[in-house]
Scaffold this motif. Structure first.
Motif, PDB file in Angstrom:
ATOM      1  N   GLY A 190       0.826  -1.198   0.000  1.00  0.00           N
ATOM      2  CA  GLY A 190       0.000   0.000   0.000  1.00  0.00           C
ATOM      3  C   GLY A 190       0.862   1.251   0.000  1.00  0.00           C
ATOM      4  N   ALA A 191       0.211   2.396  -0.205  1.00  0.00           N
ATOM      5  CA  ALA A 191       0.910   3.682  -0.220  1.00  0.00           C
ATOM      6  C   ALA A 191       0.232   4.619   0.765  1.00  0.00           C
ATOM      7  N   LEU A 192       1.048   5.301   1.575  1.00  0.00           N
ATOM      8  CA  LEU A 192       0.452   6.195   2.573  1.00  0.00           C
ATOM      9  C   LEU A 192       1.386   7.354   2.899  1.00  0.00           C
ATOM     10  N   ASN A 193       0.800   8.371   3.492  1.00  0.00           N
ATOM     11  CA  ASN A 193       1.456   9.547   4.029  1.00  0.00           C
ATOM     12  C   ASN A 193       2.555   9.116   5.008  1.00  0.00           C
ATOM     13  N   TYR A 194       3.780   9.572   4.767  1.00  0.00           N
ATOM     14  CA  TYR A 194       4.890   9.099   5.606  1.00  0.00           C
ATOM     15  C   TYR A 194       4.757   9.523   7.057  1.00  0.00           C
ATOM     16  N   THR A 195       4.107  10.681   7.321  1.00  0.00           N
ATOM     17  CA  THR A 195       4.000  11.126   8.715  1.00  0.00           C
ATOM     18  C   THR A 195       3.104  10.201   9.530  1.00  0.00           C
ATOM     19  N   VAL A 196       2.098   9.595   8.877  1.00  0.00           N
ATOM     20  CA  VAL A 196       1.216   8.659   9.581  1.00  0.00           C
ATOM     21  C   VAL A 196       2.005   7.418   9.988  1.00  0.00           C
ATOM     22  N   TYR A 197       2.863   6.941   9.108  1.00  0.00           N
ATOM     23  CA  TYR A 197       3.671   5.764   9.431  1.00  0.00           C
ATOM     24  C   TYR A 197       4.680   6.080  10.529  1.00  0.00           C
ATOM     25  N   GLU A 198       5.329   7.238  10.431  1.00  0.00           N
ATOM     26  CA  GLU A 198       6.313   7.609  11.440  1.00  0.00           C
ATOM     27  C   GLU A 198       5.658   7.830  12.802  1.00  0.00           C
ATOM     28  N   GLN A 199       4.440   8.382  12.793  1.00  0.00           N
ATOM     29  CA  GLN A 199       3.712   8.564  14.049  1.00  0.00           C
ATOM     30  C   GLN A 199       3.359   7.211  14.663  1.00  0.00           C
ATOM     31  N   ALA A 200       2.977   6.263  13.820  1.00  0.00           N
ATOM     32  CA  ALA A 200       2.670   4.916  14.310  1.00  0.00           C
ATOM     33  C   ALA A 200       3.908   4.269  14.938  1.00  0.00           C
ATOM     34  N   LYS A 201       5.058   4.518  14.350  1.00  0.00           N
ATOM     35  CA  LYS A 201       6.301   4.010  14.935  1.00  0.00           C
ATOM     36  C   LYS A 201       6.560   4.635  16.298  1.00  0.00           C
ATOM     37  N   THR A 202       6.353   5.954  16.388  1.00  0.00           N
ATOM     38  CA  THR A 202       6.563   6.660  17.651  1.00  0.00           C
ATOM     39  C   THR A 202       5.651   6.116  18.741  1.00  0.00           C
ATOM     40  N   GLU A 203       4.424   5.765  18.357  1.00  0.00           N
ATOM     41  CA  GLU A 203       3.431   5.267  19.317  1.00  0.00           C
ATOM     42  C   GLU A 203       3.539   3.760  19.545  1.00  0.00           C
ATOM     43  N   ASN A 204       4.522   3.122  18.897  1.00  0.00           N
ATOM     44  CA  ASN A 204       4.677   1.664  18.982  1.00  0.00           C
ATOM     45  C   ASN A 204       3.388   0.934  18.608  1.00  0.00           C
ATOM     46  N   ALA A 205       2.746   1.412  17.558  1.00  0.00           N
ATOM     47  CA  ALA A 205       1.511   0.784  17.080  1.00  0.00           C
ATOM     48  C   ALA A 205       1.797  -0.651  16.646  1.00  0.00           C
ATOM     49  N   PRO A 206       0.899  -1.565  16.924  1.00  0.00           N
ATOM     50  CA  PRO A 206       1.147  -2.979  16.588  1.00  0.00           C
ATOM     51  C   PRO A 206       1.327  -3.229  15.102  1.00  0.00           C
ATOM     52  N   GLU A 207       0.768  -2.364  14.263  1.00  0.00           N
ATOM     53  CA  GLU A 207       0.865  -2.563  12.811  1.00  0.00           C
ATOM     54  C   GLU A 207       2.306  -2.478  12.307  1.00  0.00           C
ATOM     55  N   ILE A 208       3.158  -1.798  13.041  1.00  0.00           N
ATOM     56  CA  ILE A 208       4.546  -1.642  12.598  1.00  0.00           C
ATOM     57  C   ILE A 208       5.272  -2.988  12.576  1.00  0.00           C
ATOM     58  N   ALA A 209       4.876  -3.890  13.467  1.00  0.00           N
ATOM     59  CA  ALA A 209       5.558  -5.185  13.564  1.00  0.00           C
ATOM     60  C   ALA A 209       5.377  -6.039  12.322  1.00  0.00           C
ATOM     61  N   THR A 210       4.295  -5.842  11.580  1.00  0.00           N
ATOM     62  CA  THR A 210       4.026  -6.696  10.413  1.00  0.00           C
ATOM     63  C   THR A 210       4.087  -5.934   9.091  1.00  0.00           C
ATOM     64  N   THR A 211       4.694  -4.742   9.104  1.00  0.00           N
ATOM     65  CA  THR A 211       4.860  -3.976   7.866  1.00  0.00           C
ATOM     66  C   THR A 211       6.294  -3.485   7.755  1.00  0.00           C
ATOM     67  N   THR A 212       6.689  -3.206   6.526  1.00  0.00           N
ATOM     68  CA  THR A 212       8.014  -2.643   6.281  1.00  0.00           C
ATOM     69  C   THR A 212       7.911  -1.599   5.183  1.00  0.00           C
ATOM     70  N   VAL A 213       8.748  -0.567   5.253  1.00  0.00           N
ATOM     71  CA  VAL A 213       8.780   0.461   4.218  1.00  0.00           C
ATOM     72  C   VAL A 213       9.661  -0.024   3.076  1.00  0.00           C
ATOM     73  N   LEU A 214       9.068  -0.074   1.872  1.00  0.00           N
ATOM     74  CA  LEU A 214       9.797  -0.542   0.696  1.00  0.00           C
ATOM     75  C   LEU A 214      10.536   0.570  -0.019  1.00  0.00           C
TER      76      LEU A 214
END
Length: 286
Positions: A190-214
Motif C-alpha cells: 500500500g501507499a500512505l502519508n509518511y507522517t502517519v507511518y512515522e507517528q505509528a512508529k513513535t506510538e509503537n503501534a502494533p501494525e509496525i511489527a508486520t509492515t516494512t517500508v519498501l
C-alpha cells in the motif's frame, strides 16, 4: 399590558440585522486522513487556539471524505480548510480569490511511503520495488500522498496503470486504514502519508511489527491551509493576514502534534501548480 405583536416586516428586519452575527463564527475542517474520533480530538483544541487568537468563535466541522471537505469549502459551510495538495487545488478552483496561506514545515518536501506486509518477503530498496502482481491499496481517491503521487510514480516507473500492474487495487479511505489493511495482510502492499507511518512508529503501534517500508517517492508539496477569498469582507479588513499569522505563530507542541507538524510556514497558490499539473496529466481533475 400585552406586548405589541411584531409585524411580519419587522420580523424580517430583525433577521436581516441578525444575520451578520452568524458570520462571526469561522468554520474550518480538515481532510479525513485518519479515524474521525481522533480528528475531532485533534482539531477541537486547534479551534480553541484560533478563537483566542482571532477574537471570533471558531468551530471544527468533521467531514466524511476528501470530496466532502472540498464541497463544504465551495458551499461556504467552512471558510478555512486543512487540505492535502490535491484537495486544496480542487477547493480553491471552486471559490474565487481563495488562497493557500500556510503549510507545515514538512510539507514543502513531502513524501509517500510504499509499505508491504512482512509476509511478502519484500525489502527496502532505493529503486522502485518489484511489486507487480501483488494486491495494492491506495488511501482516499482524492488524497495527494495516498493516491495522486503514488499513482504518478507507479505509472512513471513501470509504464503501467495500477489496474494493469496489480492483482487487485483498493482504496482504503484514509492513511491509518491503509496501514491496518497492509498490516493485516488484506493487501500485500500500500501507499500512505509518511507522517502517519512515522507517528505509528513513535506510538509503537502494533501494525509496525508486520509492515516494512519498501520505497519512498521523491518529494513534492502537500498539505496546506486554504482560506476563502471572501473572509475579509465578512470578518473585517486584514482577516486573512490575521489567520495566517495565527497559524504561523502556533508553537504549542501539543497543537502541532495534531497535524503532526513541527511548525507552519507561509504558502501560496503557486507552490501547488505541480500538483495541479500532475492531477490533470492523470485526468483526476479537468
Amino acid at each position: 399590558m400585552k406586548r405589541p405583536v411584531l409585524k411580519r416586516a419587522s420580523l424580517l428586519l430583525l433577521c436581516v440585522f441578525a444575520s451578520p452575527a452568524m458570520a462571526e463564527t469561522l468554520y474550518f475542517s480538515a481532510i479525513p486522513d485518519d479515524d474521525e474520533t481522533r480528528l475531532v480530538e485533534r482539531f477541537g483544541k486547534v479551534a480553541d487556539y484560533l478563537s483566542d487568537q482571532l477574537g471570533v468563535d471558531v468551530e471544527y466541522v468533521p467531514v466524511k471524505s476528501y470530496a466532502a471537505a472540498v464541497t463544504a469549502f465551495r458551499n461556504d459551510q467552512i471558510q478555512l480548510g486543512w487540505f492535502g495538495g490535491l484537495s486544496g487545488v480542487q477547493a480553491r478552483a471552486g471559490v474565487d480569490g481563495s488562497q493557500a496561506i500556510a503549510q507545515g514545515a514538512e510539507d514543502a518536501a513531502f513524501v509517500t511511503y510504499f509499505i508491504a506486509n512482512t509476509a511478502t518477503g519484500l525489502t527496502a530498496s532505493e529503486d522502485f520495488p518489484d511489486i507487480a502482481g501483488r494486491s495494492f491499496t491506495f488511501g482516499a481517491q482524492g488524497s495527494t500522498s495516498g493516491r495522486l503521487m503514488p499513482e504518478y510514480y507507479i505509472r512513471e516507473k513501470t509504464g503501467k496503470a495500477p489496474e494493469e500492474l496489480f492483482s487487485d487495487v483498493g482504496f482504503s479511505g484514509d492513511h491509518g486504514q491503509t496501514l491496518r489493511l497492509v498490516a493485516s495482510g488484506a493487501y500485500e502492499v500500500g501507499a500512505l502519508n509518511y507522517t502517519v507511518y512515522e507517528q505509528a512508529k513513535t506510538e509503537n503501534a502494533p501494525e509496525i511489527a508486520t509492515t516494512t517500508v519498501l520505497w519512498q517517492t521523491p518529494s513534492y508539496p502537500d498539505y496546506n491551509w486554504t482560506i476563502r477569498g471572501d473572509v475579509d469582507a465578512r470578518f473585517g479588513e486584514g482577516f486573512t493576514a490575521k489567520v495566517q499569522k495565527a497559524l504561523l505563530d502556533m508553537t504549542d507542541p501539543d497543537l502541532l502534534a495534531s497535524f503532526p507538524r513541527s511548525s507552519f510556514i507561509p504558502a501560496d497558490n503557486a507552490l501547488y501548480q505541480p500538483i495541479e499539473d500532475t492531477a490533470r496529466a492523470l485526468d483526476i481533475i479537468d
